[in-house]
Write a protein that holds these residues in place. Structure first.
Motif: not given
Length: 539
Positions: A364-375, A386-399
């Protein structure tokens, strides 16, 4: 809150699958089209009226039990602490008090002096009831202090020309207006125990000319009215309209029920005769924050009644034909929305070679993205995952996700963010068309051999430019000079892809040695041959 009027013949378009955390519970009871159902929540439980009983589940939809042998339950309310529920039984002219821990009736309150109990509302420790059988017979509103063991109902209003529909919070009572002004709602001050008319909400616009269903936010500040075309909110201090919700004349649909969240922040609307299903709105802004279509998979489901508990929305669904009631739980529906996108390369991929997918997490608008872990989960054509290794977003939310598909076919990838205490998690999926990896096989060895000597030759199997990681086996066949064929068995390749073969030919002539790799789910088959001449040695 009373339910909106139902009609037969609902046709619902197929909806996308709900979240994996959502649930559907068969309540084990059946109702006819004319029967009534209500749902409320409190104290970690959900209560659903169904004919002669109140069915109880936990807040994940698991059945806990039922209070049975009741004389036709018409409405139910629950105390804020969830300790007690109160159910209206118009056939026996009483309200029963239910201990929600024991799931048992602990008190029966006599309403024999008031005919046709139709509606309940609970504000603090005061239970409000509405009565009325037919038009112009004098609808009545009463109040009762449920904290007093021997309390008796007290008449607050009488002489209403229609069967009343009520909502109460704090010191404010809302009441549906007389039939002459069907869309209007009367607003009363009940701070002194009696009802003093403060004014009315004018719902007389052409689009809201029918009698509305109504509710009030728990703090008593805002009225919410439901009409067939959508919803309205009204400020109860100034009796002025605040905003509309869900009113889109370009989209087919009709309101069937709604619920206001206990914190007064959210409005959940249930729709039918279209493809809208459940929609959530931010009461303060009017923004649509969540949508979910009616689930498919069984005939003509429709929403009968709704409630909001915590972050979840509960809807009771009726299915024509089977008539079974189901409790549909939408997890975290009231949280702020997030979104995940995932894109696969348009050119596809090759089995056993890396492929990269890209995506973005949006908050949502105004919320800092940071480094978020994705399954991340990979789905193979055979249905396994199969569950693969988690990935993390960059600071702009891309991964990005890089994986090596172990097989050819359509390989699916699911990526999900679990959410937070204020933001709903989200999931995205993408599929990659994976083609077979090319395999190559080469043989080397002597082309001439003296009869009686052992033949040795060697070979190499490659998948693309690499040795097979799985160390498969190759099959060896020998073509004899007399036209017959002999199978020499299989040989497992080494980690480097190499293998060795030995044989002892027993006659002179031309031999053909053929080595075959059959291929598998990831690679194509391949073969190679070697011609060997066996001759007699010198004397």
């Amino acid at each position: 809150m009373g339910s909106m009027t139902m009609a037969a013949g609902l046709v619902v378009a197929a909806a996308p699958a709900a979240s994996a955390a959502d649930s559907m519970t068969d309540l084990g009871v059946r109702l006819s089209l004319a029967d009534h159902s209500e749902v409320v929540a409190g104290g970690g439980k959900v209560f659903v009226t169904a004919g002669d009983r109140v069915v109880v589940t936990d807040t994940e939809g698991a059945l806990l039990g039922a209070i049975t042998d009741l004389a036709g339950v018409d409405d139910v309310v629950v105390t804020p602490d969830g300790a007690h529920a109160y159910a209206a039984l118009p056939d026996s002219h009483e309200v029963v008090e239910i201990d929600t821990a024991a799931l048992a009736v602990t008190r029966r309150i006599d309403f024999a002096a008031y005919s046709c109990l139709t509606d309940l509302a609970l504000s603090g420790q005061t239970l409000w009831t509405a009565h009325g059988c037919d038009l112009y017979t004098g609808g009545v509103v009463t109040r009762l202090d449920v904290s007093a063991p021997a309390s008796q109902p007290v008449t607050v209003l009488t002489g209403q020309s229609t069967t009343p529909t009520i909502a109460v919070a704090g010191n404010t009572l809302l009441l549906s207006a007389p039939a002459a002004s069907a869309a209007d709602v009367l607003v009363y001050d009940v701070s002194a125990g009696s009802a003093t008319l403060r004014g009315e909400i004018d719902g007389g616009a052409p689009t809201t000319s029918s009698r509305p269903d109504l509710d009030i936010t728990p703090d008593g500040s805002t009225a919410v009215l439901a009409f067939s075309s959508g919803f309205e909110s009204w400020d109860l201090a100034s009796l002025t309209k605040l905003r509309d919700y869900g009113q889109d004349p370009t989209v087919r649909g009709q309101v069937i029920d709604f619920a206001v969240s206990p914190d007064g922040d959210h409005l959940a609307g249930g729709w039918w005769l279209g493809d809208r299903g459940v929609e959530l709105y931010d009461l303060a802004t009017g923004a649509t924050t969540y949508t979910q279509k009616i689930p498919s998979g069984w005939p003509t489901p429709r929403i009968l009644t709704m409630a909001i508990a915590g972050n979840d929305v509960f809807s009771v669904l009726y299915t024509s034909g089977t008539t079974n009631l189901r409790l549909w739980r939408l997890e975290d529906a009231t949280l702020l929305p997030s979104a995940v996108t995932l894109s696969a390369p348009s050119e596809g991929a090759t089995a056993l070679e890396p492929v990269t997918l890209t995506g973005r997490l949006t908050l949502p608008d105004g919320m800092a993205l940071g480094l978020r872990s994705l399954r991340v989960t990979r789905r193979l054509p055979d249905g396994t995952s199969t569950s693969l290794r988690h990935v993390k977003t960059k600071t702009d939310g891309t991964f990005s996700i890089t994986d090596t598909p172990p097989t050819a076919g359509t390989v699916g990838y699911d990526v999900s963010w679990p959410g937070s205490t204020t933001v709903r998690g989200s999931t995205a999926s993408a599929s990659v068309v994976v083609v077979h990896q090319s395999a190559s096989l080469t043989l080397a060895g002597p082309r001439d051999l003296v009869l009686g000597n052992r033949l040795y030759f060697w070979g190499t199997l490659k998948f693309g430019d690499h040795a097979p990681a799985t160390r498969p086996s190759v099959t060896v066949n020998r073509g004899n000079p007399d036209g017959t064929s002999t199978e020499l068995g299989t040989v497992q390749v080494s980690a480097s892809g190499g293998f060795k073969i030995s044989d002892l030919p027993d006659q002179e002539g031309e031999y053909i040695y053929n080595v075959l790799f059959l291929g598998d789910d990831a690679t194509t088959g391949t073969n190679d041959g070697l011609f060997v001449t066996v001759r007699a040695g010198s004397v």
